[in-house]
Design an enzyme around this catalytic site. Structure first.
Site, PDB file in Angstrom:
ATOM      1  N   HIS A   1     -12.173  -0.200  -2.033  1.00 35.00           N
ATOM      2  CA  HIS A   1     -12.956  -0.166  -0.788  1.00 35.00           C
ATOM      3  C   HIS A   1     -12.839   1.188  -0.117  1.00 35.00           C
ATOM      4  O   HIS A   1     -12.022   2.020  -0.508  1.00 35.00           O
ATOM      5  CB  HIS A   1     -12.520  -1.290   0.174  1.00 35.00           C
ATOM      6  CG  HIS A   1     -11.127  -1.171   0.713  1.00 35.00           C
ATOM      7  ND1 HIS A   1     -10.056  -1.824   0.158  1.00 35.00           N
ATOM      8  CD2 HIS A   1     -10.628  -0.484   1.767  1.00 35.00           C
ATOM      9  CE1 HIS A   1      -8.958  -1.549   0.859  1.00 35.00           C
ATOM     10  NE2 HIS A   1      -9.281  -0.733   1.839  1.00 35.00           N
TER      11      HIS A   1
ATOM     12  N   GLN B   1      -5.560   5.381  -0.579  1.00 39.39           N
ATOM     13  CA  GLN B   1      -4.733   4.182  -0.397  1.00 39.39           C
ATOM     14  C   GLN B   1      -4.592   3.477  -1.744  1.00 39.39           C
ATOM     15  O   GLN B   1      -5.552   2.906  -2.262  1.00 39.39           O
ATOM     16  CB  GLN B   1      -5.415   3.246   0.619  1.00 39.39           C
ATOM     17  CG  GLN B   1      -4.652   1.958   0.899  1.00 39.39           C
ATOM     18  CD  GLN B   1      -5.430   1.015   1.818  1.00 39.39           C
ATOM     19  OE1 GLN B   1      -6.584   0.701   1.541  1.00 39.39           O
ATOM     20  NE2 GLN B   1      -4.807   0.590   2.906  1.00 39.39           N
TER      21      GLN B   1
ATOM     22  N   GLU C   1     -14.175  -1.345   4.976  1.00 40.50           N
ATOM     23  CA  GLU C   1     -13.176  -1.724   5.969  1.00 40.50           C
ATOM     24  C   GLU C   1     -13.389  -0.884   7.224  1.00 40.50           C
ATOM     25  O   GLU C   1     -13.516   0.337   7.142  1.00 40.50           O
ATOM     26  CB  GLU C   1     -11.766  -1.480   5.394  1.00 40.50           C
ATOM     27  CG  GLU C   1     -10.623  -1.790   6.346  1.00 40.50           C
ATOM     28  CD  GLU C   1      -9.260  -1.384   5.757  1.00 40.50           C
ATOM     29  OE1 GLU C   1      -9.186  -1.048   4.565  1.00 40.50           O
ATOM     30  OE2 GLU C   1      -8.286  -1.398   6.515  1.00 40.50           O
TER      31      GLU C   1
ATOM     32  N   GLU D   1       0.828  -1.203   0.000  1.00 42.79           N
ATOM     33  CA  GLU D   1       0.000   0.000   0.000  1.00 42.79           C
ATOM     34  C   GLU D   1       0.853   1.238   0.000  1.00 42.79           C
ATOM     35  O   GLU D   1       1.942   1.261   0.585  1.00 42.79           O
ATOM     36  CB  GLU D   1      -0.942   0.038   1.216  1.00 42.79           C
ATOM     37  CG  GLU D   1      -0.237   0.440   2.479  1.00 42.79           C
ATOM     38  CD  GLU D   1      -1.118   1.104   3.544  1.00 42.79           C
ATOM     39  OE1 GLU D   1      -2.337   0.943   3.552  1.00 42.79           O
ATOM     40  OE2 GLU D   1      -0.521   1.777   4.401  1.00 42.79           O
TER      41      GLU D   1
END
Ligand code: CMX
Ligand code: CO
Length: 143
Positions: A87, A63, A137, A52
């Site tokens: 996400h 990210q 998340e 990442e």
């Protein structure tokens, strides 16, 4: 009391927006050269099969996620859908408690037990089928 995390999932705070990328260095260059962005953090999370890069964006991070292998979750995502939004990470005070809350509400959890994310966070994923097609998340920051 003011807190940078959400109390009881009440005050929603986005920690990061994750994008799956095929070419990490080229994408970093796009963000730094075109948007003037700065890299805030870079980490390999071997047990999740990703590298990442966090781009500073005034609050939540962007990210960038690059798979370490084609058979990792992000590798499979890239093969199936190509690069793009992957996400959204939301901060919670207590990820274990948040998991129980989501379960009680009937949501499909990917992680029933918190796992370690980058930056020493504790994280859990909620299945996209339970959140309007978006992988979510839950992120608990370290003390
Ligand atoms: N957003 C929305 N849908 C997604 C998705 C995503 N990010 N990833 C996969 N899907 C969809 C697939 O397209 C597929 O849909 P269809 O059934 O309609 O084809 C379905 O979910 C199942 O996908 P799959 O590839 O068969 O993979 P799995 O069911 O094994 O896993 C998921 C899907 C979301 C559970 C998996 O990608 C996962 O566990 N992700 C969490 C782990 C992860 O991504 N870690 C890296 C991030 C690290 C960090 O943020 O710190
Ligand atoms: Co994430």
């Amino acid at each position: 009391m003011m807190n940078h995390t959400s109390a009881n999932l009440g005050d929603l705070v986005v920690d990061h927006v994750a994008i799956a990328v095929a070419d990490l260095d080229a994408t970093i260059a796009d963000y730094t050269n075109r948007l003037g962005a700065k890299v805030a953090h870079r980490e390999i999370i071997a047990d999740q099969g990703v590298e990442e890069v966090l781009i500073a964006a005034g609050g939540p991070f962007i990210q960038l996620l690059h798979p370490l292998s084609p058979d990792s979750p992000v590798g499979k995502f890239l093969a199936k859908r190509g690069p793009g939004l992957h996400h959204i990470g939301y901060r919670v005070n207590d990820v274990a408690a948040a998991i129980l809350q989501f379960k009680a509400a009937g949501a499909r959890l990917i992680d029933e037990v918190p796992r370690r994310g980058s930056r020493n966070t504790k994280i859990a994923f909620v299945h996209p089928a339970s959140m309007g097609g978006v992988l979510v998340e839950l992120v608990e920051l370290p003390e």
